[in-house]
Write a protein that holds these residues in place. Sequence first.
Motif, PDB file in Angstrom:
ATOM      1  N   LEU A  78      38.944 -22.351  80.940  1.00 36.34           N
ATOM      2  CA  LEU A  78      38.572 -22.517  82.344  1.00 36.34           C
ATOM      3  C   LEU A  78      39.313 -21.510  83.224  1.00 36.34           C
ATOM      4  O   LEU A  78      40.525 -21.363  83.134  1.00 36.34           O
ATOM      5  N   ARG A  79      38.564 -20.859  84.101  1.00 34.69           N
ATOM      6  CA  ARG A  79      39.164 -19.881  85.014  1.00 34.69           C
ATOM      7  C   ARG A  79      39.291 -20.501  86.403  1.00 34.69           C
ATOM      8  O   ARG A  79      38.300 -20.892  87.005  1.00 34.69           O
ATOM      9  N   ILE A  80      40.511 -20.587  86.903  1.00 35.56           N
ATOM     10  CA  ILE A  80      40.762 -21.060  88.266  1.00 35.56           C
ATOM     11  C   ILE A  80      40.877 -19.825  89.154  1.00 35.56           C
ATOM     12  O   ILE A  80      41.861 -19.077  89.097  1.00 35.56           O
ATOM     13  N   ALA A  81      39.858 -19.590  89.980  1.00 37.51           N
ATOM     14  CA  ALA A  81      39.807 -18.382  90.797  1.00 37.51           C
ATOM     15  C   ALA A  81      40.745 -18.456  91.998  1.00 37.51           C
ATOM     16  O   ALA A  81      41.134 -17.430  92.555  1.00 37.51           O
ATOM     17  N   GLY A  82      41.099 -19.678  92.400  1.00 39.24           N
ATOM     18  CA  GLY A  82      42.000 -19.824  93.537  1.00 39.24           C
ATOM     19  C   GLY A  82      42.154 -21.276  93.917  1.00 39.24           C
ATOM     20  O   GLY A  82      41.431 -22.149  93.428  1.00 39.24           O
ATOM     21  N   ARG A  83      43.120 -21.521  94.782  1.00 35.59           N
ATOM     22  CA  ARG A  83      43.337 -22.879  95.270  1.00 35.59           C
ATOM     23  C   ARG A  83      44.019 -22.825  96.623  1.00 35.59           C
ATOM     24  O   ARG A  83      44.757 -21.894  96.927  1.00 35.59           O
ATOM     25  N   GLU A  84      43.740 -23.842  97.441  1.00 34.60           N
ATOM     26  CA  GLU A  84      44.348 -23.926  98.774  1.00 34.60           C
ATOM     27  C   GLU A  84      44.459 -25.384  99.177  1.00 34.60           C
ATOM     28  O   GLU A  84      43.458 -26.110  99.158  1.00 34.60           O
ATOM     29  N   PRO A  85      45.670 -25.836  99.542  1.00 35.62           N
ATOM     30  CA  PRO A  85      45.816 -27.230  99.970  1.00 35.62           C
ATOM     31  C   PRO A  85      45.236 -27.450 101.362  1.00 35.62           C
ATOM     32  O   PRO A  85      45.027 -26.505 102.125  1.00 35.62           O
ATOM     33  N   SER A  86      44.993 -28.698 101.672  1.00 36.26           N
ATOM     34  CA  SER A  86      44.515 -29.053 103.004  1.00 36.26           C
ATOM     35  C   SER A  86      45.569 -28.696 104.050  1.00 36.26           C
ATOM     36  O   SER A  86      46.771 -28.776 103.797  1.00 36.26           O
ATOM     37  N   ARG A  87      45.105 -28.336 105.228  1.00 34.78           N
ATOM     38  CA  ARG A  87      46.028 -28.048 106.331  1.00 34.78           C
ATOM     39  C   ARG A  87      46.317 -29.317 107.150  1.00 34.78           C
ATOM     40  O   ARG A  87      47.121 -29.284 108.077  1.00 34.78           O
ATOM     41  N   PHE A  88      45.626 -30.395 106.820  1.00 31.33           N
ATOM     42  CA  PHE A  88      45.841 -31.701 107.451  1.00 31.33           C
ATOM     43  C   PHE A  88      45.769 -31.636 108.972  1.00 31.33           C
ATOM     44  O   PHE A  88      46.545 -32.265 109.683  1.00 31.33           O
ATOM     45  N   ARG A  89      44.827 -30.849 109.444  1.00 31.72           N
ATOM     46  CA  ARG A  89      44.552 -30.759 110.882  1.00 31.72           C
ATOM     47  C   ARG A  89      43.180 -30.125 111.056  1.00 31.72           C
ATOM     48  O   ARG A  89      42.602 -29.594 110.103  1.00 31.72           O
ATOM     49  N   GLN A  90      42.670 -30.167 112.267  1.00 32.67           N
ATOM     50  CA  GLN A  90      41.406 -29.505 112.569  1.00 32.67           C
ATOM     51  C   GLN A  90      41.630 -27.995 112.590  1.00 32.67           C
ATOM     52  O   GLN A  90      42.526 -27.507 113.276  1.00 32.67           O
ATOM     53  N   VAL A  91      40.837 -27.268 111.822  1.00 27.98           N
ATOM     54  CA  VAL A  91      40.993 -25.807 111.812  1.00 27.98           C
ATOM     55  C   VAL A  91      40.113 -25.190 112.892  1.00 27.98           C
ATOM     56  O   VAL A  91      39.082 -25.748 113.278  1.00 27.98           O
ATOM     57  N   SER A  92      40.515 -24.029 113.365  1.00 31.63           N
ATOM     58  CA  SER A  92      39.737 -23.313 114.386  1.00 31.63           C
ATOM     59  C   SER A  92      38.530 -22.647 113.737  1.00 31.63           C
ATOM     60  O   SER A  92      38.437 -22.542 112.503  1.00 31.63           O
ATOM     61  N   ALA A  93      37.613 -22.162 114.569  1.00 31.82           N
ATOM     62  CA  ALA A  93      36.439 -21.450 114.055  1.00 31.82           C
ATOM     63  C   ALA A  93      36.862 -20.210 113.276  1.00 31.82           C
ATOM     64  O   ALA A  93      36.264 -19.881 112.237  1.00 31.82           O
ATOM     65  N   GLU A  94      37.905 -19.538 113.754  1.00 33.17           N
ATOM     66  CA  GLU A  94      38.386 -18.340 113.063  1.00 33.17           C
ATOM     67  C   GLU A  94      38.975 -18.700 111.703  1.00 33.17           C
ATOM     68  O   GLU A  94      38.735 -18.013 110.707  1.00 33.17           O
ATOM     69  N   GLU A  95      39.747 -19.783 111.665  1.00 38.45           N
ATOM     70  CA  GLU A  95      40.329 -20.224 110.391  1.00 38.45           C
ATOM     71  C   GLU A  95      39.250 -20.665 109.419  1.00 38.45           C
ATOM     72  O   GLU A  95      39.326 -20.389 108.221  1.00 38.45           O
ATOM     73  N   LYS A  96      38.240 -21.342 109.953  1.00 39.12           N
ATOM     74  CA  LYS A  96      37.130 -21.791 109.105  1.00 39.12           C
ATOM     75  C   LYS A  96      36.457 -20.597 108.439  1.00 39.12           C
ATOM     76  O   LYS A  96      36.190 -20.615 107.223  1.00 39.12           O
ATOM     77  N   ALA A  97      36.185 -19.555 109.207  1.00 40.08           N
ATOM     78  CA  ALA A  97      35.550 -18.347 108.665  1.00 40.08           C
ATOM     79  C   ALA A  97      36.468 -17.662 107.655  1.00 40.08           C
ATOM     80  O   ALA A  97      36.010 -17.151 106.621  1.00 40.08           O
TER      81      ALA A  97
ATOM     82  N   TRP B 240      33.240 -31.350 105.543  1.00 37.64           N
ATOM     83  CA  TRP B 240      33.585 -29.972 105.186  1.00 37.64           C
ATOM     84  C   TRP B 240      32.475 -29.323 104.368  1.00 37.64           C
ATOM     85  O   TRP B 240      32.081 -28.163 104.621  1.00 37.64           O
ATOM     86  N   VAL B 241      31.972 -30.053 103.389  1.00 34.61           N
ATOM     87  CA  VAL B 241      30.895 -29.527 102.541  1.00 34.61           C
ATOM     88  C   VAL B 241      29.652 -29.229 103.376  1.00 34.61           C
ATOM     89  O   VAL B 241      29.016 -28.179 103.230  1.00 34.61           O
ATOM     90  N   PHE B 242      29.308 -30.153 104.273  1.00 34.70           N
ATOM     91  CA  PHE B 242      28.148 -29.962 105.140  1.00 34.70           C
ATOM     92  C   PHE B 242      28.314 -28.725 106.016  1.00 34.70           C
ATOM     93  O   PHE B 242      27.396 -27.894 106.138  1.00 34.70           O
ATOM     94  N   GLU B 243      29.485 -28.570 106.617  1.00 38.67           N
ATOM     95  CA  GLU B 243      29.711 -27.480 107.562  1.00 38.67           C
ATOM     96  C   GLU B 243      29.828 -26.116 106.877  1.00 38.67           C
ATOM     97  O   GLU B 243      29.557 -25.079 107.493  1.00 38.67           O
ATOM     98  N   ASN B 244      30.210 -26.096 105.606  1.00 40.52           N
ATOM     99  CA  ASN B 244      30.422 -24.827 104.910  1.00 40.52           C
ATOM    100  C   ASN B 244      29.291 -24.445 103.963  1.00 40.52           C
ATOM    101  O   ASN B 244      29.349 -23.385 103.331  1.00 40.52           O
ATOM    102  N   ARG B 245      28.277 -25.278 103.889  1.00 44.19           N
ATOM    103  CA  ARG B 245      27.188 -25.019 102.941  1.00 44.19           C
ATOM    104  C   ARG B 245      26.555 -23.647 103.162  1.00 44.19           C
ATOM    105  O   ARG B 245      26.250 -22.936 102.193  1.00 44.19           O
ATOM    106  N   GLU B 246      26.345 -23.272 104.401  1.00 43.14           N
ATOM    107  CA  GLU B 246      25.690 -21.997 104.685  1.00 43.14           C
ATOM    108  C   GLU B 246      26.656 -20.816 104.649  1.00 43.14           C
ATOM    109  O   GLU B 246      26.223 -19.652 104.645  1.00 43.14           O
ATOM    110  N   LEU B 247      27.947 -21.081 104.614  1.00 41.31           N
ATOM    111  CA  LEU B 247      28.955 -20.011 104.607  1.00 41.31           C
ATOM    112  C   LEU B 247      29.392 -19.624 103.203  1.00 41.31           C
ATOM    113  O   LEU B 247      29.838 -18.493 102.985  1.00 41.31           O
ATOM    114  N   ILE B 248      29.271 -20.570 102.268  1.00 38.92           N
ATOM    115  CA  ILE B 248      29.793 -20.359 100.915  1.00 38.92           C
ATOM    116  C   ILE B 248      28.653 -20.582  99.917  1.00 38.92           C
ATOM    117  O   ILE B 248      28.294 -21.726  99.616  1.00 38.92           O
ATOM    118  N   PRO B 249      28.051 -19.520  99.391  1.00 39.67           N
ATOM    119  CA  PRO B 249      26.858 -19.642  98.544  1.00 39.67           C
ATOM    120  C   PRO B 249      27.158 -20.027  97.094  1.00 39.67           C
ATOM    121  O   PRO B 249      27.025 -19.217  96.173  1.00 39.67           O
TER     122      PRO B 249
END
Length: 240
Positions: free
Chosen positions: A132-151, A177-186
């Motif tokens: 299995l290849r793990i391409a990356g990982r990132e923990p939750s920021r436990f806060r609302q992210v900005s539009a810039e951070e989301k992108a 999160w999945v709903f909001e990022n569906r169109e950003l992450i193919p």
Amino acid sequence: MIDHGKQNVLGVGIDAVDYDTAVERIISAARAGSAFAVSALAVHGVMTGALDAIHRHRLNRLDLVVPDGQPVRWAMKWLYGVKLPDRVYGPELTLRVCRRAAEEGLGLYLYGSQGPVLRKFVENLKEQFPGLRIAGREPSRFRQVSAEEKAEIAKTIVDSGASIVLVGLGCPRQETWVFENRELIPMPLMAVGAAFDFHAGTVSQAPAWLQDRGLEWFYRLVQEPRRLWKRYVYLNPLFL
């Protein structure tokens, strides 16, 4: 493979599928590099949509919503006569997808939870699935992210070379999160919640005999009564 289409459970469309169908649809989207939003909903997840019209809209725009809880599977049988051999349990679905991803060389990105949990989760996945290849990982920021951070987060995931994203932010944040990022992450975005903690070994899973009888909620309530009492004491009777 079994696929009886989407069934309406309290206004939320649940896909009446088995593990094989769910895995095949996820892997097919990963191979094609197609946007594909996935969630595994138990009673709590269904009720978040039943009681909130905005969130219900989000859930009903996801591509695949599997019956994570036995009561959700039973509801489809009682309401529509749809018979499934088993629920499609998020933590088990996670492992089956990881197995196929390892076999086919598809990289995974892990998003959510906490750093120590992610590290242990990765260690255990690599031990169980050596290819299995793990391409990356990132923990939750436990806060609302900005539009810039989301992108920025979306770009990081896309640039990582991953083909599937496992999302562990807890319900209902992970579905949002999945709903909001569906169109950003193919690629497939899988909201699998407790799978991170279970497979990292930081939270124990209910015995199989409790799971089969739809009593996993009771086991988790005993483990974390202060955090989960309202979820189960209020929402379970309301679901019934």
